[in-house]
Scaffold this motif. Structure first.
Motif, PDB file in Angstrom:
ATOM      1  N   ARG A  73      51.909 -16.210 -13.142  1.00 12.36           N
ATOM      2  CA  ARG A  73      52.781 -16.639 -12.320  1.00 12.36           C
ATOM      3  C   ARG A  73      51.924 -16.213 -10.780  1.00 12.36           C
ATOM      4  N   ARG A  74      50.989 -15.370 -10.904  1.00  8.67           N
ATOM      5  CA  ARG A  74      50.347 -15.016  -9.544  1.00  8.67           C
ATOM      6  C   ARG A  74      49.638 -16.165  -8.847  1.00  8.67           C
ATOM      7  N   PHE A  75      49.978 -16.060  -7.423  1.00  6.57           N
ATOM      8  CA  PHE A  75      49.380 -16.802  -6.551  1.00  6.57           C
ATOM      9  C   PHE A  75      49.031 -16.438  -5.261  1.00  6.57           C
ATOM     10  N   GLN A  76      48.273 -16.692  -4.346  1.00 13.37           N
ATOM     11  CA  GLN A  76      47.921 -16.101  -3.091  1.00 13.37           C
ATOM     12  C   GLN A  76      47.968 -17.293  -2.100  1.00 13.37           C
ATOM     13  N   VAL A  77      48.551 -16.570  -0.884  1.00 11.19           N
ATOM     14  CA  VAL A  77      48.804 -17.467   0.477  1.00 11.19           C
ATOM     15  C   VAL A  77      48.052 -16.572   1.469  1.00 11.19           C
ATOM     16  N   GLY A  78      47.339 -17.682   2.178  1.00 13.95           N
ATOM     17  CA  GLY A  78      46.756 -17.065   3.399  1.00 13.95           C
ATOM     18  C   GLY A  78      47.374 -17.715   4.740  1.00 13.95           C
ATOM     19  N   ALA A  89      47.819 -21.423   5.748  1.00 14.87           N
ATOM     20  CA  ALA A  89      46.649 -21.838   5.935  1.00 14.87           C
ATOM     21  C   ALA A  89      46.101 -22.558   4.654  1.00 14.87           C
ATOM     22  N   TYR A  90      46.535 -21.593   3.310  1.00 12.52           N
ATOM     23  CA  TYR A  90      46.225 -22.188   2.105  1.00 12.52           C
ATOM     24  C   TYR A  90      47.090 -21.408   1.134  1.00 12.52           C
ATOM     25  N   PHE A  91      47.201 -22.029  -0.056  1.00  8.59           N
ATOM     26  CA  PHE A  91      47.920 -21.203  -1.140  1.00  8.59           C
ATOM     27  C   PHE A  91      47.349 -21.652  -2.595  1.00  8.59           C
ATOM     28  N   THR A  92      46.987 -20.681  -3.275  1.00 12.42           N
ATOM     29  CA  THR A  92      46.342 -21.148  -4.792  1.00 12.42           C
ATOM     30  C   THR A  92      47.425 -21.356  -5.721  1.00 12.42           C
ATOM     31  N   VAL A  93      47.120 -22.104  -6.657  1.00  9.32           N
ATOM     32  CA  VAL A  93      48.076 -22.716  -7.637  1.00  9.32           C
ATOM     33  C   VAL A  93      48.050 -21.790  -9.018  1.00  9.32           C
ATOM     34  N   PRO A  94      49.125 -21.232  -9.431  1.00  2.00           N
ATOM     35  CA  PRO A  94      49.207 -20.461 -10.516  1.00  2.00           C
ATOM     36  C   PRO A  94      48.746 -21.093 -11.876  1.00  2.00           C
ATOM     37  N   ILE A 188      37.826 -26.585 -14.222  1.00  5.54           N
ATOM     38  CA  ILE A 188      38.322 -26.055 -13.328  1.00  5.54           C
ATOM     39  C   ILE A 188      38.747 -24.499 -13.799  1.00  5.54           C
ATOM     40  N   TYR A 189      38.542 -23.721 -12.478  1.00  8.43           N
ATOM     41  CA  TYR A 189      39.097 -22.209 -12.814  1.00  8.43           C
ATOM     42  C   TYR A 189      39.620 -21.734 -11.628  1.00  8.43           C
ATOM     43  N   ASP A 190      40.000 -22.561 -10.579  1.00  5.52           N
ATOM     44  CA  ASP A 190      40.579 -22.279  -9.592  1.00  5.52           C
ATOM     45  C   ASP A 190      41.175 -23.587  -8.781  1.00  5.52           C
ATOM     46  N   VAL A 191      42.453 -23.587  -8.385  1.00  4.60           N
ATOM     47  CA  VAL A 191      43.030 -24.841  -7.579  1.00  4.60           C
ATOM     48  C   VAL A 191      43.623 -24.085  -6.485  1.00  4.60           C
ATOM     49  N   TYR A 192      43.636 -24.862  -5.165  1.00  3.06           N
ATOM     50  CA  TYR A 192      44.190 -24.385  -4.110  1.00  3.06           C
ATOM     51  C   TYR A 192      44.441 -25.444  -3.202  1.00  3.06           C
ATOM     52  N   LEU A 193      45.577 -25.441  -2.209  1.00  3.99           N
ATOM     53  CA  LEU A 193      45.793 -26.383  -1.180  1.00  3.99           C
ATOM     54  C   LEU A 193      45.702 -25.679   0.128  1.00  3.99           C
ATOM     55  N   SER A 194      45.292 -26.504   1.019  1.00  2.00           N
ATOM     56  CA  SER A 194      45.339 -25.951   2.515  1.00  2.00           C
ATOM     57  C   SER A 194      45.971 -26.990   3.448  1.00  2.00           C
TER      58      SER A 194
END
Length: 219
Positions: A73-78, A89-94, A188-194
Motif C-alpha cells: 500500500r506504500r506510496f509517496q507524495v511530493g 506536485a506528484y504522487f506514486t501509485v501503490p 512497468i516498475y513505477d507509476v506516478y501522477l503529477s
C-alpha cells in the motif's frame, strides 16, 4: 452435502483471493489542492511520515510517505509547497492499485500502448532515467482531474548474444513499437501522477517544451 461443500469452497476462495486493484482518481486526497493534513485525515497520522527519500542520480529529496511499513500500500507524495506540505506536485501509485486509465505496475509496453490507443515514446535503458515515459498524445495524455501520467519500464530479460542493443540503450527516445522491447520483456516498475506548479504563470510559448513547470518524481 454438495451444497455445503460448494459453500465451503466459495468461502475459501474469498479468503485467499486478493482484493481487486483500485483505480485511483486525481481528486480528493490525491487532488492538486490536497495537503499532508488531508492525507493524515484520510489514512491516519500513524501511517503518514515526512522526510528524506531517494531521488534521481543518487540525490535525496523531501516527500511524504504513506503506509511506509506496508509495501503493498506504500506510496509517496511530493509537494510544491514543502514548508507547509501543501499542493501536490506528484504522487506514486501503490503496487496493488492503478492510475487513471488502468495503468499499473507489471504491464508490458504493448499493454500500455493499447490503453493509450496509439504508440508513445520512452527513454532508452541502463541510466538513471532509463525506461521513463510520459504521454503527449493518446488516451493517457488527458486524464480526469488535470494530472499527468508518468511511468518507468525495466527489462525483465537480456537480449540474445550478438543482438545490437543500440536502439534501446541510453539517453535516446525509443518508440513503443520497437521490437526489442518485446525481446527484453520490458515492464512497468513505477507509476506516478503529477500536477503543474500552481504558482507558475499561465502557459505561454516559452520554448521550454512539453512538461515545463511539472514536478519530477523520483526514479
Amino acid at each position: 452435502m454438495i451444497l455445503r461443500l460448494l459453500a465451503a469452497l466459495l468461502a475459501l476462495a474469498g479468503a485467499v483471493l486478493p482484493a481487486a486493484a483500485a483505480e485511483l482518481a486525481c481528486s480528493g486526497a490525491f487532488g492538486p489542492d490536497s495537503s499532508e493534513a488531508r492525507l493524515i485525515e484520510t489514512f491516519g497520522k500513524e501511517n503518514v511520515v515526512f522526510g528524506e527519500v531517494p531521488g534521481a542520480e543518487g540525490e535525496t529529496m523531501l516527500a511524504t510517505t504513506v503506509f511506509p511499513n506496508d509495501e503493498a500500500r506504500r506510496f509517496q507524495v511530493g509537494w510544491w509547497d514543502e514548508e507547509n506540505r501543501d499542493s501536490i506536485a506528484y504522487f506514486t501509485v501503490p503496487p496493488n492499485d492503478s492510475a487513471p486509465g488502468g495503468v499499473h505496475i507489471g504491464q508490458t509496453v504493448a499493454e500500455v500502448q493499447a490503453l493509450n490507443g496509439e504508440p508513445f515514446t520512452l527513454l532508452g535503458f541502463y541510466w538513471d532515467y532509463g525506461g521513463s515515459a510520459s504521454f503527449t498524445s493518446g488516451k493517457l495524455a488527458s486524464l480526469p482531474g488535470g494530472c499527468s501520467l508518468g511511468v518507468a519500464f525495466e527489462p525483465r530479460k537480456d537480449l540474445p548474444t550478438g543482438v545490437d542493443d543500440t536502439p534501446i540503450l541510453g539517453d535516446r527516445e525509443v518508440s513503443s513499437t520497437e521490437p526489442l522491447l518485446v525481446d527484453l520483456d520490458a515492464r512497468i516498475y513505477d507509476v506516478y501522477l503529477s500536477y503543474p506548479d500552481p504558482s507558475a504563470p499561465a502557459d505561454t510559448d516559452t520554448g521550454e517544451g512539453e512538461g515545463a513547470g511539472e514536478a519530477a518524481a523520483p526514479q
